[in-house]
Design a protein around this motif. Structure first.
Motif, mmCIF file in Angstrom:
data_model
loop_
_atom_site.group_PDB
_atom_site.id
_atom_site.type_symbol
_atom_site.label_atom_id
_atom_site.label_comp_id
_atom_site.label_asym_id
_atom_site.label_seq_id
_atom_site.Cartn_x
_atom_site.Cartn_y
_atom_site.Cartn_z
ATOM 1 N N SER A 119 13.784 -131.705 74.467
ATOM 2 C CA SER A 119 14.878 -132.244 75.265
ATOM 3 C C SER A 119 15.704 -131.137 75.895
ATOM 4 N N ALA A 120 15.693 -131.130 77.227
ATOM 5 C CA ALA A 120 16.602 -130.272 78.002
ATOM 6 C C ALA A 120 17.492 -131.156 78.848
ATOM 7 N N ALA A 121 17.718 -132.388 78.370
ATOM 8 C CA ALA A 121 18.535 -133.369 79.072
ATOM 9 C C ALA A 121 20.004 -133.183 78.697
ATOM 10 N N PRO A 122 20.929 -133.802 79.444
ATOM 11 C CA PRO A 122 22.346 -133.755 79.063
ATOM 12 C C PRO A 122 22.556 -134.255 77.640
ATOM 13 N N TYR A 123 23.576 -133.703 76.979
ATOM 14 C CA TYR A 123 23.780 -133.971 75.556
ATOM 15 C C TYR A 123 23.955 -135.450 75.235
ATOM 16 N N HIS A 124 24.478 -136.227 76.184
ATOM 17 C CA HIS A 124 24.734 -137.640 75.885
ATOM 18 C C HIS A 124 23.445 -138.456 75.826
ATOM 19 N N LEU A 125 22.303 -137.862 76.196
ATOM 20 C CA LEU A 125 21.011 -138.544 76.092
ATOM 21 C C LEU A 125 20.223 -138.110 74.854
ATOM 22 N N THR A 126 20.799 -137.208 74.077
ATOM 23 C CA THR A 126 20.089 -136.642 72.928
ATOM 24 C C THR A 126 19.622 -137.716 71.960
ATOM 25 N N THR A 127 20.509 -138.623 71.573
ATOM 26 C CA THR A 127 20.148 -139.621 70.572
ATOM 27 C C THR A 127 19.069 -140.565 71.087
ATOM 28 N N THR A 128 19.095 -140.892 72.380
ATOM 29 C CA THR A 128 18.067 -141.753 72.971
ATOM 30 C C THR A 128 16.693 -141.113 72.834
ATOM 31 N N ILE A 129 16.601 -139.835 73.134
ATOM 32 C CA ILE A 129 15.322 -139.129 73.070
ATOM 33 C C ILE A 129 14.857 -138.972 71.632
ATOM 34 N N ALA A 130 15.784 -138.635 70.731
ATOM 35 C CA ALA A 130 15.428 -138.472 69.321
ATOM 36 C C ALA A 130 14.937 -139.791 68.728
ATOM 37 N N ARG A 131 15.582 -140.884 69.072
ATOM 38 C CA ARG A 131 15.158 -142.199 68.567
ATOM 39 C C ARG A 131 13.743 -142.530 69.028
ATOM 40 N N ALA A 132 13.475 -142.283 70.300
ATOM 41 C CA ALA A 132 12.135 -142.557 70.840
ATOM 42 C C ALA A 132 11.085 -141.672 70.167
ATOM 43 N N ALA A 133 11.442 -140.411 69.896
ATOM 44 C CA ALA A 133 10.500 -139.498 69.226
ATOM 45 C C ALA A 133 10.176 -139.985 67.818
ATOM 46 N N ALA A 134 11.206 -140.474 67.109
ATOM 47 C CA ALA A 134 10.989 -140.996 65.764
ATOM 48 C C ALA A 134 10.065 -142.214 65.799
ATOM 49 N N GLU A 135 10.270 -143.081 66.776
ATOM 50 C CA GLU A 135 9.443 -144.278 66.897
ATOM 51 C C GLU A 135 7.995 -143.928 67.260
ATOM 52 N N ALA A 136 7.834 -142.899 68.089
ATOM 53 C CA ALA A 136 6.502 -142.520 68.564
ATOM 54 C C ALA A 136 5.766 -141.590 67.603
ATOM 55 N N GLY A 137 6.478 -141.011 66.627
ATOM 56 C CA GLY A 137 5.847 -140.088 65.687
ATOM 57 C C GLY A 137 5.576 -138.723 66.278
ATOM 58 N N LEU A 138 6.470 -138.238 67.156
ATOM 59 C CA LEU A 138 6.336 -136.918 67.777
ATOM 60 C C LEU A 138 7.246 -135.916 67.082
ATOM 61 N N HIS A 139 6.855 -134.648 67.135
ATOM 62 C CA HIS A 139 7.801 -133.588 66.807
ATOM 63 C C HIS A 139 8.878 -133.565 67.886
ATOM 64 N N TYR A 140 10.097 -133.208 67.472
ATOM 65 C CA TYR A 140 11.246 -133.265 68.382
ATOM 66 C C TYR A 140 12.026 -131.958 68.309
ATOM 67 N N LEU A 141 12.323 -131.367 69.488
ATOM 68 C CA LEU A 141 13.153 -130.172 69.580
ATOM 69 C C LEU A 141 14.166 -130.378 70.693
ATOM 70 N N ASP A 142 15.378 -129.847 70.516
ATOM 71 C CA ASP A 142 16.365 -129.971 71.588
ATOM 72 C C ASP A 142 17.218 -128.715 71.692
ATOM 73 N N LEU A 143 18.119 -128.736 72.680
ATOM 74 C CA LEU A 143 18.994 -127.604 72.966
ATOM 75 C C LEU A 143 20.469 -127.944 72.778
ATOM 76 N N THR A 144 20.771 -129.155 72.313
ATOM 77 C CA THR A 144 22.140 -129.635 72.377
ATOM 78 C C THR A 144 23.112 -128.783 71.571
ATOM 79 N N GLU A 145 24.307 -128.638 72.102
ATOM 80 C CA GLU A 145 25.400 -128.007 71.374
ATOM 81 C C GLU A 145 26.372 -129.044 70.825
ATOM 82 N N ASP A 146 26.118 -130.319 71.124
ATOM 83 C CA ASP A 146 27.045 -131.379 70.749
ATOM 84 C C ASP A 146 26.892 -131.711 69.263
ATOM 85 N N VAL A 147 27.998 -131.624 68.534
ATOM 86 C CA VAL A 147 27.967 -131.794 67.080
ATOM 87 C C VAL A 147 27.610 -133.228 66.704
#
Length: 368
Positions: A72-100
């Motif tokens: 994920s190199a998307a804006p921080y407010h989309l982080t949870t959307t991408i992480a949720r989809a990754a969990a559902e799909a069974g993918l490894h997930y990496l991001d760049l977010t600084e948002d706590v």
């Protein structure tokens, strides 16, 4: 070849996609909701471009089928959307977010996951946590851990002493949200833009001040083990005071969209940037109070025939190095992986991580 989905076709996302594609080890797809942004993305023709609004429920999940990992190199407010989809799909997930808050949500999605979730894989948070942990483990007892990082124009020419070098949303967020720290041995939240200090690097004077998100999980890791731990962003002198005026006196902290419009309208971007890294740890070693520092100054360069800024090279290089280490079995393959779980020596030996070595072998090497 491992199939990789990169979400976000901005400057960093495009650089990630291009770096990975050039190795020949990854088949890369780049997805963004903005077709014009995809068209502008400076990547090789072999990178597959996909237009989709990932904020829409159900749009991202089908794109993940058959992929090894999503970055994920998307804006921080989309982080949870991408992480949720990754969990559902069974993918490894990496991001760049600084948002706590987003990082906490990523951890929740990682609970019970059979794949790895590696948040905050950029420069800061990210690489600086790897460095701090590596230095800290060599002390018998710790006193302070200070992380200082700046992505700056080489030639400042306005009152802010700043040019746009990465996500405007990210800059605004880190200037507004509370900052984690350890103060007098206790974990606390401290205000952004405070803690102003002066420092000098190679004869140049800078200022540094609290910003949110740069510590990653270090406060949790070192709770009860250190007297002082904090992260501060490096800028040219006067920047913090000017931002306080905008955010507090003019109350633009309450109107983030307006502030973003103002900054992107009035503050030009630049390719002539420099990244400064200044990590310092002090503590007891063999009965003496000692200090050890890691300092780097990294400039932009031409990579694969394309000009890349220092912030593009360092941020994309960091997350690509972590992906390589995961692929090669050097990291846990399920659950949350902290940056502190990554060995600095392995990172710096990686073909992407070499940019941080600070020597003549620091050029990015691909396909080797």
């Amino acid at each position: 070849m491992k199939k990789i989905l990169v979400v976000g076709a901005g400057k960093i996302g495009a650089t990630i996609a291009d770096f990975l594609d050039a190795t020949g080890d990854y088949a890369v797809s780049l997805v963004d909701r903005d077709q014009a942004g995809l068209h502008r993305a400076d990547v090789a023709d072999s990178v597959r471009k996909l237009q989709a609004d990932i904020a829409e429920p159900g749009m991202l999940r089908p794109l993940m089928d058959g992929h090894y990992a999503v970055l994920s190199a998307a804006p921080y407010h989309l982080t949870t959307t991408i992480a949720r989809a990754a969990a559902e799909a069974g993918l490894h997930y990496l991001d760049l977010t600084e948002d706590v808050a987003s990082t906490r949500a990523v951890r929740d999605h990682a609970a019970g996951a059979r794949t790895a979730f590696v948040p905050q894989c950029g420069l800061a948070p990210g690489f600086v946590s790897i460095v701090a942990h590596d230095i800290a483990r060599r002390f018998d007892a710790l006193d302070t851990i200070h992380l200082r990082v700046g992505a700056l124009p080489e030639f400042p020419s306005n009152a802010l002493g700043y040019n746009l070098t990465w996500s405007t949303d990210g800059v605004i967020n880190e200037y507004i949200e509370p900052c984690e720290a350890i103060v007098a041995g206790e974990r606390r939240m401290v205000p952004a833009l405070e803690g102003l200090e002066t420092l000098g690097v190679d004869g140049v004077t800078y200022e540094a001040f609290n910003t949110s998100g740069g510590l990653g999980s270090l406060c949790e890791t070192y709770a009860g083990a250190v007297r002082e731990l904090n992260y501060r962003t490096i800028r040219y002198p006067g920047h913090a005071q000017a931002m306080k005026m905008l955010l507090r006196d003019l109350r633009l902290a309450e109107r983030r969209d307006l502030l973003k419009d103002i900054l992107e309208y009035a503050i030009p971007a630049t390719r002539q940037d420099v990244v400064l890294i200044f990590v310092t740890v002090s503590g007891r070693r063999d009965g003496r109070l000692m200090q050890e520092s890691f300092v780097r100054r990294i400039h932009g360069d031409i990579v694969h025939g394309r000009p890349r800024t220092a912030i593009q090279i360092t941020t994309a290089g960091a997350i690509c190095a972590v992906l390589d280490l995961l692929k090669d079995g050097h990291l846990p393959e399920c659950g949350v992986v902290r940056q502190e779980d990554i060995a600095l020596a392995a990172f710096l030996e990686n073909r992407f991580g070499r940019v941080y070595r600070g020597d003549r072998s620091s050029t990015l090497v691909h396909g080797v």
